[in-house]
Design a protein around this motif. Structure first.
Motif, short mmCIF file in Angstrom:
data_model
loop_
_atom_site.label_atom_id
_atom_site.label_comp_id
_atom_site.label_asym_id
_atom_site.label_seq_id
_atom_site.Cartn_x
_atom_site.Cartn_y
_atom_site.Cartn_z
N MET A 1 1.01 -1.31 0.07
CA MET A 1 -0.11 0.08 -0.10
C MET A 1 0.84 1.22 -0.14
N LEU A 2 0.77 1.89 -0.96
CA LEU A 2 1.80 3.00 -1.36
C LEU A 2 1.13 4.32 -1.40
N GLN A 3 1.64 5.40 -0.39
CA GLN A 3 1.03 6.87 -0.61
C GLN A 3 1.95 7.60 -1.40
N ASP A 4 1.56 8.08 -2.45
CA ASP A 4 2.30 8.82 -3.38
C ASP A 4 2.09 10.27 -2.71
N LEU A 5 2.92 11.07 -2.25
CA LEU A 5 2.90 12.53 -1.75
C LEU A 5 2.76 13.41 -3.08
N ARG A 6 3.57 13.21 -3.96
CA ARG A 6 3.47 14.15 -5.13
C ARG A 6 2.11 14.25 -5.90
N GLY A 7 1.47 12.99 -6.00
CA GLY A 7 0.31 12.76 -6.89
C GLY A 7 -0.92 12.90 -5.99
N ARG A 8 -0.74 12.84 -4.64
CA ARG A 8 -1.83 12.93 -3.81
C ARG A 8 -2.70 11.37 -3.97
N SER A 9 -1.90 10.33 -4.14
CA SER A 9 -2.62 9.34 -4.50
C SER A 9 -2.21 7.99 -3.51
N LEU A 10 -3.18 7.17 -3.67
CA LEU A 10 -2.99 5.98 -2.83
C LEU A 10 -3.06 4.84 -3.80
N TYR A 11 -2.03 3.85 -3.78
CA TYR A 11 -1.91 2.72 -4.57
C TYR A 11 -1.83 1.38 -3.83
N ILE A 12 -2.43 0.40 -4.46
CA ILE A 12 -2.49 -0.81 -3.73
C ILE A 12 -1.93 -1.88 -4.70
N PHE A 13 -0.94 -2.53 -4.62
CA PHE A 13 -0.45 -3.43 -5.46
C PHE A 13 -0.29 -5.10 -4.96
N PRO A 14 -0.86 -6.06 -5.52
CA PRO A 14 -0.70 -7.42 -4.90
C PRO A 14 0.60 -7.66 -5.03
N CYS A 15 1.16 -8.56 -4.15
CA CYS A 15 2.42 -8.88 -4.36
C CYS A 15 2.91 -10.05 -5.02
N PHE A 16 1.79 -10.78 -5.85
CA PHE A 16 2.25 -11.65 -6.76
C PHE A 16 2.88 -10.96 -7.85
N LEU A 17 2.90 -9.74 -7.96
CA LEU A 17 3.56 -9.22 -8.85
C LEU A 17 5.28 -8.95 -8.81
N LEU A 18 5.34 -9.19 -7.44
CA LEU A 18 7.13 -8.96 -7.14
C LEU A 18 7.99 -10.02 -7.53
N HIS A 19 8.79 -9.98 -8.34
CA HIS A 19 9.72 -10.92 -8.50
C HIS A 19 11.25 -10.19 -8.53
N CYS A 20 11.31 -8.93 -8.46
CA CYS A 20 12.63 -8.16 -8.29
C CYS A 20 12.25 -6.86 -7.85
N VAL B 1 -10.63 -1.42 1.80
CA VAL B 1 -10.78 -2.94 2.45
C VAL B 1 -11.16 -3.82 1.88
N ASP B 2 -12.17 -3.58 1.01
CA ASP B 2 -12.84 -4.76 0.26
C ASP B 2 -11.73 -5.28 -0.79
N HIS B 3 -11.16 -4.33 -1.23
CA HIS B 3 -9.97 -4.49 -2.51
C HIS B 3 -8.96 -5.39 -1.54
N LEU B 4 -8.55 -5.08 -0.61
CA LEU B 4 -7.50 -6.01 0.35
C LEU B 4 -8.00 -7.48 0.39
N PHE B 5 -9.14 -7.60 0.60
CA PHE B 5 -9.87 -9.02 1.14
C PHE B 5 -10.54 -9.63 0.01
N GLU B 6 -10.77 -9.06 -1.16
CA GLU B 6 -11.49 -9.66 -2.05
C GLU B 6 -10.88 -9.53 -3.57
N PHE B 7 -9.67 -9.06 -3.67
CA PHE B 7 -9.17 -9.00 -4.86
C PHE B 7 -8.77 -10.10 -5.19
N PRO B 8 -8.89 -10.81 -6.37
CA PRO B 8 -8.75 -12.18 -6.67
C PRO B 8 -7.09 -12.46 -7.06
N PHE B 9 -6.44 -13.38 -6.10
CA PHE B 9 -5.14 -13.66 -6.38
C PHE B 9 -5.22 -15.08 -6.89
#
Length: 163
Positions: free
Chosen positions: A97-116, A144-152
């Motif tokens: 869960m990333l807060q971008d202070l420049r763009g005043r945005s909140l991003y949520i990335f699923p960790c199945f994207l992580l490989h490096c 909250v719904d995204h964290l718990f319901e996003f399909p993995f």
């Protein structure tokens, strides 16, 4: 007495001004979602790579790594990448869960994207993005719904069922 109150108030404001950015981010998440999720903040000394938050809601668990950025760079340690990769490969749910202070945005990335360390950027898909700060309880509920319901995806070794 009044001088003591003013001095303590001044010290509190000074303390808040110097709080780590991730701590401020965590305080906002906790304040707005604690009625929806039971959160546990995991201290950095608990183990290298373990995400900052563990949450549970209706029997489902999730781990969340908090990041606050002011540039395009998302700093993840090799330990964080390894922990999340192993967790997801065993069927666990974890997000950045990333807060971008420049763009005043909140991003949520699923960790199945992580490989490096460069596999997740602000342009990575799939991700969830909303304007920050979140203004309404409905916006927080959607996070909250995204964290718990996003399909993995199912882990590769668990896709076949034994007969």
């Amino acid at each position: 007495m009044e001088a003591v109150f003013i001095w303590s108030y001044f010290l509190s404001l000074l303390w808040l001004a110097f709080l780590k950015k991730e701590t401020k981010f965590w305080n906002s998440i906790k304040k707005n979602t604690q009625h929806l999720i039971h959160w546990t903040r995991i201290e950095s000394w608990a183990g290298q790579g373990i995400p900052d938050l563990h949450g549970i809601r209706q029997g489902k668990t999730v781990f969340v790594e908090l990041k606050v950025i002011e540039s395009d760079r998302i700093n993840l340690s090799p330990f964080q990448i390894a922990w999340n990769y192993k967790h997801v490969s065993q069927g666990g749910r974890s997000f950045i869960m990333l807060q971008d202070l420049r763009g005043r945005s909140l991003y949520i990335f699923p960790c199945f994207l992580l490989h490096c360390s460069t596999s997740i950027t602000l342009k990575s898909k799939p991700h969830y993005k909303v304007s920050w700060p979140l203004a309404s309880p409905a916006a927080w509920a959607a996070v909250v719904d995204h964290l718990f319901e996003f399909p993995f995806p199912l882990p590769k070794n668990n896709t076949k069922r034994n007969a």
